[in-house]
Design an enzyme around this catalytic site. Structure first.
Site, PDB file in Angstrom:
ATOM      1  N   GLY A  58       0.825  -1.198   0.000  1.00 10.92           N
ATOM      2  CA  GLY A  58       0.000   0.000   0.000  1.00 10.92           C
ATOM      3  C   GLY A  58       0.858   1.245   0.000  1.00 10.92           C
TER       4      GLY A  58
ATOM      5  CD  GLU B 217      -7.578  -1.516   8.883  1.00 11.65           C
ATOM      6  OE1 GLU B 217      -6.850  -0.762   9.582  1.00 11.65           O
ATOM      7  OE2 GLU B 217      -7.309  -1.817   7.708  1.00 11.65           O
TER       8      GLU B 217
ATOM      9  CG  HIS C 198     -10.588   6.488  13.751  1.00 13.41           C
ATOM     10  ND1 HIS C 198      -9.884   5.809  12.783  1.00 13.41           N
ATOM     11  CD2 HIS C 198     -10.278   7.797  13.579  1.00 13.41           C
ATOM     12  CE1 HIS C 198      -9.181   6.671  12.058  1.00 13.41           C
ATOM     13  NE2 HIS C 198      -9.399   7.884  12.534  1.00 13.41           N
TER      14      HIS C 198
ATOM     15  CG  ASN D  42       0.536  -6.929  -1.434  1.00  9.58           C
ATOM     16  OD1 ASN D  42       0.461  -6.570  -0.251  1.00  9.58           O
ATOM     17  ND2 ASN D  42      -0.472  -6.798  -2.272  1.00  9.58           N
TER      18      ASN D  42
ATOM     19  CB  THR E 179       1.478   7.932   2.639  1.00  6.97           C
ATOM     20  OG1 THR E 179       2.496   8.535   3.442  1.00  6.97           O
ATOM     21  CG2 THR E 179       2.018   7.694   1.245  1.00  6.97           C
TER      22      THR E 179
END
Length: 445
Positions: free
Chosen positions: A26, A377, A232, A48, A166
């Site tokens: 990623g 997540e 979150h 990956n 990023t």
């Protein structure tokens, strides 16, 4: 596997990390690959798991001489932009060369067990260090528990969080190019081994990027210093946010704005305070020092003017009455609706800091529904935290309420669209196994 270099594994490696294999492909993995290429690593590889992303990346790498690009925003960070030519790329975990001294894991924390088992660490006899870029509370203990016969030779380093923001570069169709819009001010790190010397190299590497890096003694303390743990769940596991995330209509709402433009209300702030207090009790019970939530938000993430929040209130936040804690947090989020340190335009308008759009459910090219990482997540992390709390008899009613509400909304969405239109990973729950592994490792120590 594409092997691009003939390795001389007998030579002495001078870079601190030696041969470095990065797990994941990623934006963070590509940014880190470029960063460690500046004298920190010798040969650099990328791995990956098999899938459509890997097939596409392998094709692009083959066509472009295995070069990755990382662009970092801002004049003072011009020296951090650059490229790296990979020495090795693995499409999947088959036939990994036993030449790697350092593994840097750039996958979500809920995949760590699968990653370690797929790597077959016992067969990678040269590995001395594993660096966890985005761990959650207990991740270091979980990874250590999976090392089996390699436990004594491998030092597992936890970062408090990935040190940048990023993304793949939207101006470039290639998935070999990333864009970093910001770097963290401060990162905390901790090692699984006592008297770790490797951790000093990791600290030097992070500080070479212009980021202050503090070493702490307990891995859980480092892992708990991630603001998403506290922000979150209350912000994005609630009726307002999940209605936006699970809606198929275009969203006209924003993640960090005050109701009705966004989810922030007095009730959401109260949930944040309660969650922080519950997590703090658990962290203390596990032998680590909890955070001062307001100070961490202000000093380590993004500050407001002292006229807005006094230094006295910030420093004394944990000792204040709960109602005042809620009041101060509401002030903080109201104050960063705009960037308080930006320069106003000709109309006196400051930069709209809080206009962050929701990422919503969508179907991929195979017709499968994808649940956004925020808050999927975050939900998984909450489940792990709650499972650990149960083990040590710490009550977490606010945490449980958030877990149950997300499960309810997710179940409704799955029922509406049919289980066959989701990947099996959506239904995979390793919480019980992970909690047992972490708790066993805690008892061993």
């Amino acid at each position: 596997m594409s092997s691009l270099t003939t390795f001389n594994v007998g030579e002495t490696l001078s870079p601190p990390f030696g041969n470095t294999l990065i797990i994941g492909a990623g934006p963070a993995a590509i940014h880190i690959a470029v960063s460690v290429s500046r004298g920190w690593s010798d040969n650099i590889g990328l791995l990956n798991r098999k899938g459509t992303h890997t097939v596409r990346l392998a094709k692009e790498l083959t066509q472009n001489h295995y070069v990755l690009h990382s662009n970092v925003q801002g004049e003072k960070y011009n020296n951090l932009s650059g490229t790296v030519t990979l020495d090795c790329f693995y499409a999947g975990y088959d036939d990994i060369d036993d030449i790697w001294q350092t593994l840097i894991i750039c996958t979500p924390s809920d995949s760590y067990t699968d990653v370690i088992n797929a790597l077959n660490i016992d067969s990678l006899k040269k590995v001395k260090t594993i660096i966890l870029i985005s761990p959650s509370i207990g991740s270091n203990l979980l990874v250590t528990s999976q090392l089996k016969n390699s436990k004594d030779r491998i030092d597992v380093i936890s970062l408090s969080t990935y040190f940048a923001a990023t993304k793949f570069d939207s101006k470039n169709v290639s998935i070999r190019t990333t864009f970093t819009k910001a770097l963290k001010k401060r990162i905390y790190i901790a090692a699984s081994q006592n008297n770790s010397t490797t951790i000093l190299n990791v600290q030097r590497f992070i500080e070479s990027l212009g980021i202050h890096c503090t070493v702490v003694n307990h891995t859980i303390e480092a892992e708990s210093k991630n603001i998403t743990t506290y922000v979150h769940p209350p912000f994005f596991i609630n009726e307002f946010s999940l209605s936006e995330i699970f809606s198929l209509k275009d969203s006209k709402k924003w993640m960090y704005k005050i109701y009705p433009e966004g989810p922030i209300t007095q009730h959401l702030i109260k949930a944040m305070v309660l969650l922080w207090k519950e997590v703090s009790i658990l962290i203390e019970c596990l032998g680590a020092k909890p955070i001062n939530l307001l100070k961490f938000l202000n000093d380590d993430n993004y500050p407001v003017h002292e006229l807005t929040l006094s230094r006295e209130d910030i420093e004394n936040f944990p000792q204040l009455e709960e109602l005042k804690q809620e009041y101060l947090l509401y002030i903080r989020y109201a104050s960063i609706l705009i960037d308080p340190f930006s320069k106003p335009d000709e109309n006196g308008k400051y930069f709209d800091f809080s206009s962050v759009p929701y990422k919503k459910v969508y179907k991929d090219s195979y017709g499968k529904w994808i649940i956004p990482r925020i808050p999927f997540e975050d939900y998984k992390k909450l489940k792990l935290i709650y499972g650990l709390a149960e083990k040590v008899n710490v009550a977490m009613p606010q945490t449980l309420e958030l877990i149950k509400y997300f499960e309810k909304r997710l179940h409704e969405f799955i029922q509406e669209h049919g289980e066959d239109s989701f990947y099996p990973e959506v239904f995979k729950d390793t919480t019980e196994h992970d909690v047992e592994a972490i708790y066993s490792e805690l008892e061993r120590k």
